[in-house]
Scaffold this active site. Structure first.
Site, PDB file in Angstrom:
ATOM      1  N   CYS A  76      24.617 -23.441   8.818  1.00  0.00           N
ATOM      2  CA  CYS A  76      23.694 -24.577   8.922  1.00  0.00           C
ATOM      3  C   CYS A  76      22.243 -24.098   8.800  1.00  0.00           C
ATOM      4  CB  CYS A  76      23.887 -25.287  10.260  1.00  0.00           C
ATOM      5  SG  CYS A  76      22.690 -26.609  10.477  1.00  0.00           S
ATOM      6  N   CYS A  79      36.406 -30.564  31.907  1.00  0.00           N
ATOM      7  CA  CYS A  79      35.454 -30.170  30.862  1.00  0.00           C
ATOM      8  C   CYS A  79      34.432 -29.198  31.419  1.00  0.00           C
ATOM      9  CB  CYS A  79      34.772 -31.403  30.256  1.00  0.00           C
ATOM     10  SG  CYS A  79      33.952 -32.423  31.480  1.00  0.00           S
ATOM     11  N   CYS A 119      24.809 -26.527  17.937  1.00  0.00           N
ATOM     12  CA  CYS A 119      25.899 -25.529  17.948  1.00  0.00           C
ATOM     13  C   CYS A 119      25.350 -24.114  17.812  1.00  0.00           C
ATOM     14  CB  CYS A 119      26.909 -25.844  16.870  1.00  0.00           C
ATOM     15  SG  CYS A 119      26.224 -26.410  15.326  1.00  0.00           S
TER      16      CYS A 119
END
Ligand code: SAM
Length: 456
Positions: free
Chosen positions: A71, A413, A80
């Protein structure tokens, strides 16, 4: 060591939460970036008694674990951040973080952690992304993502590899439209301007897409033309809506909703069932890996035909309804009314009659059942909990244990709160039998787990 010192450091690990780890003079130094094996120069930004924090200034020697990040925004974006770390190494680090956290915070000497399940796709796996509007130079409007480590700086997005390609095309279309029609971005601290967030949900199983604009007022220039352009971009776009949030809180939650195209509704298919998806109700953001996670939860529960299952923090009823095929009765508890409405409709949509849903905060509902203040207290053979990152309140752990289920399946999570709660369950007679980590979000520090606890 003091603030502003430049240090020569070797990155040895990644800590839970994503900071790079190093040591100097026996003190732990957390660096904002860097992968294990990098030798870097970093500037100390904060001193604490037990550790220091530093900002990476330059990489002197790159680790062999580095890969080229695909990216172009990787240096600026807060998204990310592990793109430049080999994916196998990302998995190895996450697996070890789960193990170490259970030892450290969960007091489990030898945690029964299975091999982490890799994500089916390492890019384009997100079914929902939220983009921010921000005022740019000379009244221009910027639409993109937050710069790394900031809450008040946004860069204009050219591309993003986490959502679908259609999602990026919708952002680009909206950037062009906003510039042409002189949309004014809302300023999060000056509290002026109009457009705040753009949320795109593009579901991987059904291919359905929804686009949602959140604004501080409803006088967005040429709004209907924008909605028409968005809907015309691709037949996958089923619905376009406007949400109004007049408050000063910088969150993408609408106080009022107006559907501009379609009926505001999307449906995703998970493990053979259909689930309605609305903007303000939770849906796992990686549909394919969510199916694997739910499969693990079903197996871990070991529910026998006709038994009762209690699903705490049930959202739109995903897990509850997947269990309903085996269970005698399923009871879901959820605090967000909109999610509950969707859960009941999802039961009807899938022809499921043995699921009932209770609206309320889990702790309060359990307390009222325990005190006889609420009718129909379930006698579950298995309890599933799937709480937000904060995990379970100690009273929730206590109330669950009082119900004496044979098993507790904990979908988590956040390994840190999972470990804390596993310890709590241990003190109430529940032994940790197995933990299955899942990588739902490649290139980010997030880790999901399914833990199985059994009554000793
Ligand atoms: C991680 S999501 C899980 C949802 C569902 N199990 C799924 O996989 O789609 C957590 C859910 O807990 C709900 N929630 C948050 N705090 C709660 C509370 N105190 N009591 C009940 N539900 C809560 C949220 O609204 C959200 O739907």
């Amino acid at each position: 060591m003091k603030v502003n010192d430049l240090l020569n450091l070797e990155v040895t690990d990644i800590a839970l939460g994503g900071k790079s780890l190093s040591r100097q003079d026996g003190r732990v130094v957390f660096i904002d970036r860097g992968v294990p094996g990098d030798r870097v120069v970093a500037r100390v930004t904060r001193m604490r008694r037990a550790f220091a924090e530093a900002r990476l200034e330059r990489i002197e020697h790159a680790s062999p674990l580095r890969v080229a990040a695909p990216c172009p925004h990787v240096q600026r974006c807060g998204g990310c951040r592990f793109q430049d770390l080999d994916y196998t190494e990302q998995l190895r680090i996450k697996q070890r973080q789960v193990n170490d956290t259970l030892q450290r915070l969960g007091a489990v000497a030898e945690p029964p952690v299975r091999a982490i399940v890799p994500a089916p796709e390492t890019f384009h796996y997100r079914n929902k992304m939220e983009f921010s509007f921000h005022p740019g130079a000379e009244g221009a409007v910027v639409l993109g993502l937050h710069e790394r480590g900031t809450f008040d700086r946004v860069f204009a997005l050219d591309t993003c590899l986490l959502p679908s390609e259609l999602t990026v095309r919708l952002v680009r279309l909206t950037q062009g439209f906003a510039a042409a029609h002189r949309w004014r971005a809302y300023h999060p601290s000056r509290h002026e301007g109009v457009v705040r967030f753009l949320t795109v949900r593009h579901l991987s199983a059904t291919g359905q897409c929804a686009v949602h604009l959140l604004a501080a007022r409803d006088d967005v220039p040429a709004l209907d033309a924008w909605a028409r352009d968005v809907a015309a971009l691709d037949p996958a776009v089923r619905t376009v809506s406007l949400g109004i949030n007049r408050s000063r809180a910088n969150v993408a939650l609408a106080e009022e909703e107006r559907v501009l195209v379609g009926d505001g509704l999307l449906v995703e298919r998970l493990r053979g069932l259909d689930f309605e998806v609305t903007m303000n109700a939770f849906l796992q953001t990686n549909s394919r890996q969510a199916e694997a996670l739910y499969g693990e939860a079903l197996a871990a529960a070991g529910l026998e035909r006709g038994e009762t299952l209690l699903d705490l923090y049930c959202g739109t009823g995903t897990l509850s309804l997947l269990f309903a095929g085996v269970a005698g009765e399923v009871v879901g508890v959820e605090s967000v009314p909109e999610a509950l409405v969707a859960a009941r409709r999802n039961a009807t949509r899938n022809g499921i009659a043995n699921a009932r849903f209770v609206e309320g905060e889990a702790r309060r509902v359990l307390r009222e059942w325990a005190r006889g203040e609420r009718p129909q207290r379930p006698r579950p053979a298995v309890v599933v909990v799937d709480p937000p990152r904060a995990g379970l309140h100690p009273r929730v752990v206590a109330r669950v244990a009082e119900l004496e289920p044979r098993r507790v399946v904990y979908v988590s999570c956040n390994p840190a709160t999972l470990a804390r709660d596993v310890k709590d369950f241990g003190e109430r007679g529940y032994r940790l039998d197995e933990v299955a980590p899942f990588d739902m979000f490649p290139h980010t520090p997030h880790i999901e787990c399914v833990a199985r606890l059994a009554r000793a």
